[in-house]
Write a protein that holds these residues in place. Structure first.
Motif, mmCIF file in Angstrom:
data_model
loop_
_atom_site.group_PDB
_atom_site.id
_atom_site.type_symbol
_atom_site.label_atom_id
_atom_site.label_comp_id
_atom_site.label_asym_id
_atom_site.label_seq_id
_atom_site.Cartn_x
_atom_site.Cartn_y
_atom_site.Cartn_z
ATOM 1 N N ASN A 36 -6.296 -16.701 -0.633
ATOM 2 C CA ASN A 36 -5.978 -16.825 -2.063
ATOM 3 C C ASN A 36 -4.771 -15.960 -2.416
ATOM 4 N N TYR A 37 -4.687 -14.809 -1.770
ATOM 5 C CA TYR A 37 -3.580 -13.883 -2.034
ATOM 6 C C TYR A 37 -2.251 -14.488 -1.597
ATOM 7 N N ILE A 38 -2.220 -15.042 -0.386
ATOM 8 C CA ILE A 38 -0.934 -15.583 0.072
ATOM 9 C C ILE A 38 -0.607 -16.896 -0.641
ATOM 10 N N SER A 39 -1.621 -17.574 -1.164
ATOM 11 C CA SER A 39 -1.324 -18.743 -2.005
ATOM 12 C C SER A 39 -0.604 -18.315 -3.273
ATOM 13 N N LEU A 40 -1.013 -17.174 -3.842
ATOM 14 C CA LEU A 40 -0.316 -16.635 -5.010
ATOM 15 C C LEU A 40 1.080 -16.153 -4.636
ATOM 16 N N ILE A 41 1.204 -15.569 -3.447
ATOM 17 C CA ILE A 41 2.531 -15.172 -2.982
ATOM 18 C C ILE A 41 3.458 -16.382 -2.957
ATOM 19 N N ALA A 42 2.925 -17.523 -2.502
ATOM 20 C CA ALA A 42 3.736 -18.733 -2.445
ATOM 21 C C ALA A 42 4.189 -19.174 -3.834
ATOM 22 N N ASP A 43 3.373 -18.903 -4.846
ATOM 23 C CA ASP A 43 3.767 -19.242 -6.222
ATOM 24 C C ASP A 43 4.993 -18.453 -6.669
ATOM 25 N N TYR A 44 5.203 -17.297 -6.057
ATOM 26 C CA TYR A 44 6.351 -16.452 -6.390
ATOM 27 C C TYR A 44 7.449 -16.574 -5.324
ATOM 28 N N LYS A 45 7.484 -17.722 -4.676
ATOM 29 C CA LYS A 45 8.375 -17.921 -3.528
ATOM 30 C C LYS A 45 9.821 -17.573 -3.847
ATOM 31 N N ALA B 295 7.319 -4.209 -4.615
ATOM 32 C CA ALA B 295 6.805 -5.488 -4.118
ATOM 33 C C ALA B 295 6.907 -5.560 -2.596
ATOM 34 N N ARG B 296 8.046 -5.128 -2.045
ATOM 35 C CA ARG B 296 8.200 -5.126 -0.579
ATOM 36 C C ARG B 296 7.191 -4.188 0.074
ATOM 37 N N GLY B 297 7.013 -3.023 -0.546
ATOM 38 C CA GLY B 297 6.077 -2.056 0.008
ATOM 39 C C GLY B 297 4.637 -2.550 -0.034
ATOM 40 N N ILE B 298 4.279 -3.198 -1.124
ATOM 41 C CA ILE B 298 2.908 -3.714 -1.249
ATOM 42 C C ILE B 298 2.647 -4.782 -0.198
ATOM 43 N N LEU B 299 3.638 -5.668 0.047
ATOM 44 C CA LEU B 299 3.449 -6.707 1.060
ATOM 45 C C LEU B 299 3.212 -6.079 2.426
ATOM 46 N N GLU C 170 8.977 1.420 -16.075
ATOM 47 C CA GLU C 170 9.272 2.454 -15.086
ATOM 48 C C GLU C 170 7.977 3.052 -14.535
ATOM 49 N N ALA C 171 7.010 3.286 -15.401
ATOM 50 C CA ALA C 171 5.732 3.851 -14.956
ATOM 51 C C ALA C 171 5.048 2.917 -13.959
ATOM 52 N N ILE C 172 5.104 1.618 -14.220
ATOM 53 C CA ILE C 172 4.506 0.660 -13.287
ATOM 54 C C ILE C 172 5.260 0.668 -11.966
ATOM 55 N N SER C 173 6.583 0.772 -12.045
ATOM 56 C CA SER C 173 7.402 0.681 -10.828
ATOM 57 C C SER C 173 7.172 1.848 -9.879
ATOM 58 N N ILE C 174 6.735 2.990 -10.403
ATOM 59 C CA ILE C 174 6.547 4.167 -9.541
ATOM 60 C C ILE C 174 5.075 4.528 -9.388
ATOM 61 N N SER C 175 4.188 3.641 -9.817
ATOM 62 C CA SER C 175 2.753 3.931 -9.717
ATOM 63 C C SER C 175 2.273 3.696 -8.289
ATOM 64 N N ARG C 176 1.063 4.133 -8.023
ATOM 65 C CA ARG C 176 0.488 3.965 -6.678
ATOM 66 C C ARG C 176 0.400 2.483 -6.346
ATOM 67 N N ARG C 177 0.785 2.139 -5.139
ATOM 68 C CA ARG C 177 0.805 0.729 -4.741
ATOM 69 C C ARG C 177 -0.552 0.281 -4.246
ATOM 70 N N PRO D 246 -2.644 -3.841 -3.342
ATOM 71 C CA PRO D 246 -2.411 -5.287 -3.302
ATOM 72 C C PRO D 246 -2.613 -5.988 -4.635
ATOM 73 N N GLU D 247 -3.598 -5.554 -5.441
ATOM 74 C CA GLU D 247 -3.872 -6.271 -6.683
ATOM 75 C C GLU D 247 -2.742 -6.135 -7.700
ATOM 76 N N LYS D 248 -1.839 -5.177 -7.464
ATOM 77 C CA LYS D 248 -0.748 -4.979 -8.418
ATOM 78 C C LYS D 248 0.466 -5.875 -8.144
ATOM 79 N N MET D 249 0.475 -6.504 -6.978
ATOM 80 C CA MET D 249 1.664 -7.249 -6.552
ATOM 81 C C MET D 249 2.162 -8.236 -7.602
ATOM 82 N N PHE D 250 1.259 -9.057 -8.130
ATOM 83 C CA PHE D 250 1.722 -10.194 -8.923
ATOM 84 C C PHE D 250 2.149 -9.778 -10.328
ATOM 85 N N LYS D 251 1.521 -8.747 -10.879
ATOM 86 C CA LYS D 251 1.994 -8.246 -12.164
ATOM 87 C C LYS D 251 3.318 -7.502 -12.003
#
Length: 621
Positions: A377-386, A343-347, A287-294, A296-301
């Protein structure tokens, strides 16, 4: 088995008095022996005798004939018996309570200790995301049988991915159930639940410590540095699987074995008394992670957390299915929803950050900008989470009409991209705004040739990253790849025009002839000036552009070939037509300084990123 209904006590007063003697003999407040010994550590005959005495007292308590002093004696005997049973209940629980350890029970689906039907999704996830075998969480059998001669086998009931363990052996469960029935029948339900919950919660807390789950508030978690949190998130994901699928599920099963059928929802009450606090502690982290400050580096975790919780949610629904566990189920579902929104907000914020990235420092030699590497590199990682993101990203990016008339923002023709998923459109939009930003950065170069080379390098890098990723290429499509190809080739053409039109200008025929005679009407002074200007211009380009860099070897070679195809034939032709006019005059070496082969060698110096000698390498004349 339960003590036999037919006991050795006489009916009526004599039976009560005999039972009372047995109960008082085990009164720890009056007997030293009773203080030092536990009834359930004695032989079974003594255990059965005591339980029968309690049954007899309870029978007397419910008899309508008891009144006055008799009622007071019965009530006193009940109090003494319940105090004793509470101590025995606690003692049995403690004797079979140890924390999970990390050395024998594995979450690996190939492990022999759980059912063959166990799912592998979590383990596959860990493998795909780089979790090494040496980090696999393993749990020892938490059962420590008091009787070493008894069977110490562990049984499992697997429902989907849940692996329930027998936390206490059957004989211990039988004794606990026997005590619980009598305490509850005498009105000591609250005391029974409290004792049970306090002992089992201590065991769960100890297991949490073994699993590395810390007691941190939401504020504590949000104050941690992100690199520390990344490690904790990885550990949490693995620990959460163990907690839900083994630890909590096993606690639930133990409650069912001990309390089911004794009273309405008592097993649920005991289960929640045991695990509600630990469950809240567990989910507070996510829950703490879900409401923490957004950022880009937090997206994948965050996506890792989302996928793990999504995978666990069906098991949470099973383990916490009772009405009293509503709060746990609701918390887990709300966290999942907030992680998805994060995740949507970070994107969206990432897109804006790419568009507005303000750096104006020029990269040396027009090579690939750090922003380009980072974004691709970032959008390549995004593709990994397609798969996850396709489900989460349901709306298209805001382009075109939103920014209509605003010269500081790019546009994208959405009509050409029909049929793409919203996620694919977001990725294409990121590439569009990256190029838009790079075009702005290219204007910081004073040399137009270098600006074009910079764009060529960067768009080519984007093209290569898309083409090199099967996931990205599938989403973005070959049609858009062709657009990228056209863009970096256009930048290469623009570079060549900006550089080599000026060099080749000095190899033209116009202005050299002074009469109609092609052979004799050449102005030698004009011709000497042409050779001098060509030499000076080419030497400057050679000196400067040897320092420029085209990091892709194939692109570098293609560009050199293209330059040679324009430069070498033009120089060879010019030299062939006019060499004799220079060589017939004084000091021809001052004007014809280079052979065709010299220029061919010089072209090989271009775009290596290294300084060259002030003078071109010259072939022996």
């Amino acid at each position: 088995m339960e003590p036999p209904e037919n006991n050795n006590f006489d009916d009526g007063v004599d039976g009560f008095e005999e039972a009372e003697k047995i109960v008082l003999r085990w009164d720890a407040t009056t007997s030293e022996e009773a203080k030092e010994k536990m009834i359930f550590n004695s032989d079974r005959e003594e255990v059965d005798r005591y339980l029968q005495a309690v049954d007899e007292i309870q029978k007397s308590m419910s008899a309508a004939t008891i009144s006055g002093d008799g009622e007071e004696k019965v009530n006193y005997a009940v109090q003494i018996a319940m105090a004793r049973l509470e101590d025995e209940f606690r003692s049995i629980l403690l004797s079979h309570t140890t924390a999970f350890e990390l050395d024998s029970v594995s979450m690996d689906p190939s492990s022999s200790v759980h059912s063959s039907g166990a799912e592998t999704t979590g383990d596959e996830y860990e493998h795909e995301h780089g979790v090494g075998d040496d980090e696999d969480l393993q749990l020892t059998d938490p059962i420590r049988r008091a009787d070493s001669s008894s069977s110490n086998s562990t049984s499992y009931r697997s429902t989907s991915s849940i692996r329930e363990m027998d936390l206490i052996p059957q004989d211990g469960v039988f004794d606990l159930r026997s005590i619980a029935k009598r305490m509850i029948a005498s009105g000591y339900l609250r005391e029974c639940i409290q004792v049970y919950g306090s002992v089992r919660k201590s065991a769960v807390d100890a297991s949490f410590r073994q699993l590395g789950i810390e007691k941190l508030s939401i504020g504590d978690i949000q104050r941690l540095e992100w690199d520390i949190l990344e490690t904790k998130i990885k550990r949490w994901i693995r620990a959460a699987k163990v907690c839900v699928r083994i630890l909590f599920a096993s606690e639930k099963k133990l409650c069912e074995h001990i309390f089911e059928g004794i009273g309405t929802a008592i097993d649920d009450a005991c289960f929640m008394e045991t695990v509600k606090g630990p469950a809240v502690q567990l989910f507070n982290f996510a829950e703490a992670i879900s409401i923490s400050r957004r950022s880009p580096e937090k997206m994948f975790k965050i996506l890792d957390l989302h996928d793990a919780l999504m995978d666990l949610l069906p098991d949470i629904e099973v383990v916490f299915q009772s009405k009293s566990a509503d709060s746990v189920r609701v918390q887990a579902a709300e966290i999942l929803s907030r992680l998805a929104e994060a995740a949507r907000g970070i994107l969206s914020e990432f897109e804006n950050a790419v568009l507005r990235e303000p750096s104006k420092a020029q990269v040396p030699g027009g090579t690939i900008h750090p922003l380009t590497r980072y974004v691709m590199n970032y959008i390549s990682l995004i593709a990994d989470y397609k798969q996850t993101l396709i489900e989460l990203i349901m709306s298209r990016p805001s382009t075109g009409s939103r920014y209509s008339g605003d010269p500081t923002t790019p546009d994208m023709d959405m009509s050409e991209l029909e049929g793409r998923t919203p996620l694919a459109l977001h990725l294409i939009w990121i590439i569009v705004i990256l190029q838009f930003n790079l075009e702005a950065k290219s204007k910081n170069y004073k040399d137009a040739s270098l600006a074009h080379l910079f764009m060529m390098n960067n768009v080519h890098y984007i093209f290569q990253k898309v083409r090199g990723s099967e996931e990205l290429r599938e989403m973005i499509g070959d049609d858009y790849l062709k657009k990228l190809t056209g863009k970096f080739r256009l930048a290469a053409t623009n570079y060549q025009r900006a550089t080599w039109v000026g060099v080749l200008y000095w190899l033209r025929d116009e202005g050299l002839h002074v009469s109609g005679s092609f052979s004799s009407g050449v102005s030698k002074s004009a011709l000497r000036e042409r050779f001098k200007m060509f030499n000076t211009t080419f030497e400057e380009v050679h000196r400067t552009q040897a320092l420029w860099l085209v990091p892709d070897s194939q692109l570098r070679e293609e560009l050199r070939i293209s330059i040679s195809e324009k430069l070498i034939p033009a120089y060879r032709s010019f030299l062939g037509r006019f060499r004799s006019h220079i060589e017939s005059g004084r000091h021809p070496e001052n004007y014809i300084k280079y052979s065709v082969e010299d220029l061919e060698m010089a072209v090989l110096d271009f775009f290596e990123g290294y300084p060259v000698s002030q003078h071109l390498r010259r072939r022996s004349q």
